[in-house]
Design an enzyme around this catalytic site. Structure first.
Site: not given
Ligand code: AMP
Length: 280
Positions: A182, A34, A29-31, A58, A184, A144
């Site tokens: 996020s 990521h 669900a990349l933004h 997790q 989420r 992140g």
């Molecule tokens: P996730 O897919 O939420 O598990 O995040 C994957 C990676 O992207 C993790 O290292 C997060 O800390 C990082 N990440 C998520 N949201 C952000 C953000 N808004 N800014 C920077 N890194 C992020």
């Protein structure tokens, strides 16, 4: 970009990569957050491997595993355009085959705050990240700062288990109004999305107050009250040091960490206090 779902195929493709390899683990669900990690990884290593795995280990029993957003095709297109070499897409059976029995548990930094609010969460994170490191064998990994405690847990694990790779934290990407990006955020209704801004706003006000020498406990209480008044149920808003121990009086660098639930969506955020400020 090679999209790979089979571990033997990953190993073959990894062996073909010459030079340094960076890993960017994600749950998809990349933004833009990521993609900032991918950009930082590209600047630092010859090849970037991005992983997408929604890791059941997790998630707590009453958390959002089933509804966590999954959009593999759109994610793959973004990563391809970003110049990723390999997209590693393991499934649950590949990561946790029958008989799987090992758990990595990081005490201390893994026990407090989100570790207390989400029992077992950081065990799941540490275990899956250790597995991804073993599969991809990166020279450097990008995480992140948005997930500040996760970064601390992974740094501790890598040092304790002598994993021999470098861990780099990337500043939090935010929406134009300041809400941390996020996956989420997609759960938020329009009303919740508007109210959600209270979390970073109240936290930033607390940062300014604490840096202006206001009482720490009073400033934290005010922030919790503001976030609560906006419709959140606050898990915690705490000022901590590098080891995530509470800070009662600001002396040097600290970090303000917050977690709160609005409707069914749990959001986290964090800000530097008293130290170098993020550039964006
Ligand atoms: P996730 O897919 O939420 O598990 O995040 C994957 C990676 O992207 C993790 O290292 C997060 O800390 C990082 N990440 C998520 N949201 C952000 C953000 N808004 N800014 C920077 N890194 C992020």
């Amino acid at each position: 970009m090679q999209t790979i779902r089979d571990l033997n195929e990953l190993r073959r493709a990894r062996a073909m990569l010459e030079g340094t390899v960076a890993i960017v683990p994600t749950m998809g669900a990349l933004h833009a957050g990521h993609l900032a990690l991918v950009e930082a990884a590209k600047a630092r290593a010859d090849h970037v491997v991005t992983t997408i795995f929604v890791n059941p280990m997790q998630f707590g029993p009453n958390e959002d595993l089933a509804r966590y957003p999954r959009q593999e095709a759109a994610d793959a297109a973004l990563l391809e355009a970003a110049g990723v070499a390999i997209l590693w897409l393991p499934n649950v059976a590949t990561m946790y085959p029958a008989g799987f029995a090992t758990k990595i548990s990081v005490a201390g930094v893994g026990d407090v705050l989100d570790g207390a609010a989400r029992p077992g969460h950081f065990d799941g994170v540490a275990t899956v990240v250790a597995k991804l490191f073993g599969q991809v064998r990166p020279d450097v990994a990008f995480f992140g700062e948005k997930d500040w405690q996760q970064l601390a847990v992974i740094r501790r694990m890598v040092a304790d288990l002598t994993m021999g790779l470098e861990i780099i934290g990337v500043p939090t990407e935010r929406e134009a109004d300041g809400l941390a990006r996020s996956s989420r955020n997609a759960y938020l209704s329009a009303g919740e999305r508007a109210a959600a801004l209270a979390l970073p706003m109240a936290m930033k006000a607390a940062v300014a107050a604490i840096e202006g020498r206001a009482d720490v406990a009073v400033s934290l209480a005010e922030a919790r009250a503001k976030v609560g008044a906006a419709g959140f149920v606050v898990d915690y808003i705490e000022l901590v040091d590098a080891g995530l121990s509470p800070v009662g009086v600001l002396a040097g660098e600290a970090r303000l960490l917050g977690a709160a639930k609005i409707g069914t969506t749990r959001l986290i955020d964090n800000f530097a206090v008293g130290g170098a400020k993020e550039k964006r």
